[in-house]
Write an enzyme that holds these catalytic residues in place. Structure first.
Site, mmCIF file in Angstrom:
data_model
loop_
_atom_site.group_PDB
_atom_site.id
_atom_site.type_symbol
_atom_site.label_atom_id
_atom_site.label_comp_id
_atom_site.label_asym_id
_atom_site.label_seq_id
_atom_site.Cartn_x
_atom_site.Cartn_y
_atom_site.Cartn_z
ATOM 1 N N GLU A 265 29.383 61.529 41.026
ATOM 2 C CA GLU A 265 30.353 61.147 42.059
ATOM 3 C C GLU A 265 29.543 60.428 43.124
ATOM 4 O OE1 GLU A 265 31.505 61.379 45.741
ATOM 5 O OE2 GLU A 265 31.767 63.534 45.393
ATOM 6 N N CYS A 304 32.591 61.218 51.352
ATOM 7 C CA CYS A 304 32.769 60.269 50.253
ATOM 8 C C CYS A 304 34.226 59.881 50.083
ATOM 9 C CB CYS A 304 32.214 60.862 48.960
ATOM 10 S SG CYS A 304 32.939 62.456 48.521
#
Length: 690
Positions: A265, A304
């Protein structure tokens, strides 16, 4: 070292069930308080035997976790969540050193604990009290049913290496640990250096609790450059961080050739799309501004999942900037999070601050215009409540950029990982979809509109580019968990630039840490291997009525077969009149005969189910406490007046509850007619006393 005080020079590691620190000498990376610049500790792994840590996970960790079923592991997660929840104030104190406000810390710490609670619950509700998970129905591979195939999940035989980012040192730790632990896979956790001291504080509390089995959790505080050298196809690496680091790890020979499972990720230029209907004064406009400001300021934008590109109708750019700027000025008090009035803290380190400023300068050079904020060092609220400069603190004002060129490459490729967002005008729904996709793959997008047609058009266009899409409107604005908040129930990850990985998603995440294997064999053998009765396996009809057996005596395969009961036209008519179900197939002979599926008037399917219960139920009080549902019901052959039915009931799956004096039993129920033709199949679900 306690959870609230770093009383050694080095952030310790926890390997082979013992705390480890390098020897004295002053080497290692310095870690400083994000707000004051005070030296907190050093980070080094000089002398740490990573190969031994991997071997310990594969041997001790595997052996200890293998002693537990899914339900037992889930209960340990629940117990650990309760323990950490009672001690979270200690973690808040440590978290403040990273520049995090209390609200930021709640997202990280309480969010991580919430993941433990979620998997503690889901593991007991959605998984068997066993160590094997079946995937789908058995496949019949021979005409006579003596040879079957089935897919099963079993835990990987190695270890899970979890490499986490600096922005969520507790949530990142626990959101990866929980599903791996539930799967039965030991974890080696490697946090990012700038905030690894908070992850170490959390691990110290976990160790102090004594809840987790030996070998199930290890912590490497500092560089672990040779860690992948010791992994192979048995192991899994779950990485969160920059795309450049992910690519270096992904290129390791043990990943490219050796079969190490790798999921990542990484960077994500997430978009939030404002619909043309969401003009100022509408609930949608207000919800959009609230979301944009939240994502720019929470964790100082170091998420994020933060909104990096606010895509709005061209004519609303100025309105959005003005509304967001007003709200930021009203709400944001920048400073040391230990001061009560502060609502936005520092970035995690001065190095991070330099990186964000550099990215903003690159965006400005590419055509962005500074609409709010500054790159200069701001005056901030200090820990004592006074206001002034903090020359050693990593503070940055929220920044909003606007763009004349909506297609500037940097806008869609440069991520300033801090309190920075760009407000970009689009010309049509198709244009908004195109711009969102230019992010190259993202973790999340928000679509803020009250127009279902717009929402459907945008979703169809962007879903393939995103891991999660939030549709935000007046109906869910108050209850929404928000653009930037992954939840354990839904997948977290995204394609392309976002890393192509996937975490969370309920039990889906548990399966990531398991191997799916196709198993072939006889019904008896598959029954023995899965503890689930398969059609064609042995049944025991001569051991008394299974409803008279407590859970401690009941065995998979215990069965009862009833006698025949004949259906009459009067029965069918009475059921139709009593229930009001006068569908023509049950009441009109000519119409029923004209239907290609029926020979004439037929019995209601639910009449047959009711009779089936009457044929298999043992009426006296006993271990069976309640029927709580049916599953997989299918009606196969119509039953007309004059036909007869019987039921065969077999104990299919037995799931004891660890904490209650009863468990669940799924019974395979088969209705057949007088010619042994299949009438209906279904599973009956009951609660049975132990």
């Amino acid at each position: 070292m306690t959870a609230t005080a770093l009383d050694v020079d080095y952030v310790p590691s926890y390997v082979r069930d013992a705390w480890w620190s390098p020897g004295d000498g002053g080497a290692g990376t310095e870690v400083r308080d994000a707000s004051t610049g005070e030296l907190l500790a050093r980070v080094s792994t000089d002398g740490l035997d990573t190969a031994a840590a991997v071997e310990h996970a594969r041997s001790t960790g595997q052996a200890e976790l293998g002693k537990y079923t899914f339900h037992q592991r889930a209960l340990l997660l629940k117990e650990l969540a309760g323990f950490l929840n009672a001690r979270r104030e200690e973690l808040y104190e440590v978290s403040a050193r990273s520049g995090a406000t209390r609200k930021d810390s709640l997202v990280d710490i309480d969010g991580g604990i919430g993941v433990l609670f979620a998997y503690g619950s889901k593991g007991r509700r959605e998984l068997p009290n066993a160590t094997v998970i079946t995937d789908g129905a058995a496949e019949r591979l021979s005409r006579d049913g003596s040879f079957l195939g089935e897919h099963i999940y079993t835990r990987l035989p190695g270890t899970a290496v979890q490499i986490n980012a600096f922005n969520f040192p507790v949530w990142g730790l626990l959101e990866k640990l929980a599903p791996a632990f539930l799967a039965g896979l030991p974890s080696i956790v490697k946090p990012a250096t700038p905030t690894g001291y908070l992850a170490a504080a959390a691990v110290r509390l976990i160790v102090e609790s004594g809840i987790l089995p030996p070998g199930s959790l290890q912590l490497i505080s500092g560089p672990a450059r040779d860690l992948l050298d010791h992994l192979d196809y048995r192991d899994l690496v779950s990485f969160t961080g920059s795309a450049s680091t992910a690519e270096k790890l992904r290129a390791h020979p043990n990943v490219t050739v050796g079969g190490v499972r790798f999921t990542a990720e990484t960077d994500s230029l997430n978009a939030a799309i404002l619909g043309a209907d969401a003009v100022p004064g509408t609930p949608e406009f207000e919800a959009y501004i609230e979301s944009l400001v939240t994502e720019v300021t929470v964790k100082a934008g170091q998420k994020c999942t933060s909104i990096r590109r606010a895509l709005v109708p061209r004519e609303l750019v100025d309105d959005v900037v003005a509304a967001a700027a007003d709200r930021i000025r009203e709400r944001v008090v920048l400073g040391d999070p230990r001061a009560a009035q502060v609502t936005m803290g520092a970035l995690a380190s001065t190095e991070q601050l330099d990186g964000v400023r550099g990215a903003v300068r690159e965006l400005l050079a590419a055509g962005g215009t500074l609409a709010l904020g500054s790159l200069e060092a701001p005056d901030v609220v200090l820990a004592d409540g006074s206001t002034g400069p903090a020359p050693s603190g990593a503070f940055m004002e929220p920044v909003l950029l606007t763009w004349d060129n909506k297609d500037a490459d940097a806008l869609h490729s440069v991520e300033a990982f801090g309190p920075v967002a760009s407000v970009v005008g689009y010309d049509s729904v198709a244009d908004a979809v195109r711009l969102a996709a230019r992010g190259g793959g993202s973790l999340v997008a928000t679509v803020c509109t009250n127009d279902p047609q717009v929402a459907a058009e945008v979703l169809a266009g962007i879903a393939g580019h995103h891991g999660r899409v939030l549709i935000l409107n007046r109906e869910d604005a108050a209850s929404s968990t928000g653009h930037g908040s992954p939840v354990p129930h839904l997948v977290h990850g995204g394609p392309g630039r976002a890393g192509g990985g996937e975490e969370l998603g309920g039990i889906r995440a548990v399966l990531h840490y398991m191997q799916r294997t196709a198993v072939q064999g006889s019904p008896n053998m598959l029954t023995a291997l899965t503890s689930i009765w398969h059609t064609g396996a042995d049944q025991r009809f001569d051991a008394g009525h299974p409803f008279r057996k407590p859970l401690s005596e009941l065995r998979v395969g215990d069965a009862v077969r009833s006698g025949l009961r004949t259906v009459t036209l009067a029965d069918i008519s009475a059921f139709a009149e009593t229930t009001g179900d006068t569908f023509y197939a049950h009441t009109d002979q000519a119409a029923a005969e004209a239907n290609p599926f029926f020979p004439g008037i037929v019995a209601h399917g639910y009449l047959l189910l009711s009779w089936g219960a009457g044929l298999f139920v043992d009426p006296a009080p006993g271990p069976v406490l309640a029927n709580y549902g049916l599953e997989n019901l299918r009606f196969i052959t119509p039953v007309a007046a004059g036909d007869a039915i019987r039921v065969t009931l077999t104990a299919k799956k037995i799931t004891p509850r660890e904490t209650d004096d009863y468990g669940e039993v799924a019974w395979d129920a088969v209705l057949t007619n007088q010619d042994d033709e299949l009438v209906a199949t279904y599973d009956v679900l009951t609660l049975v006393a132990k």
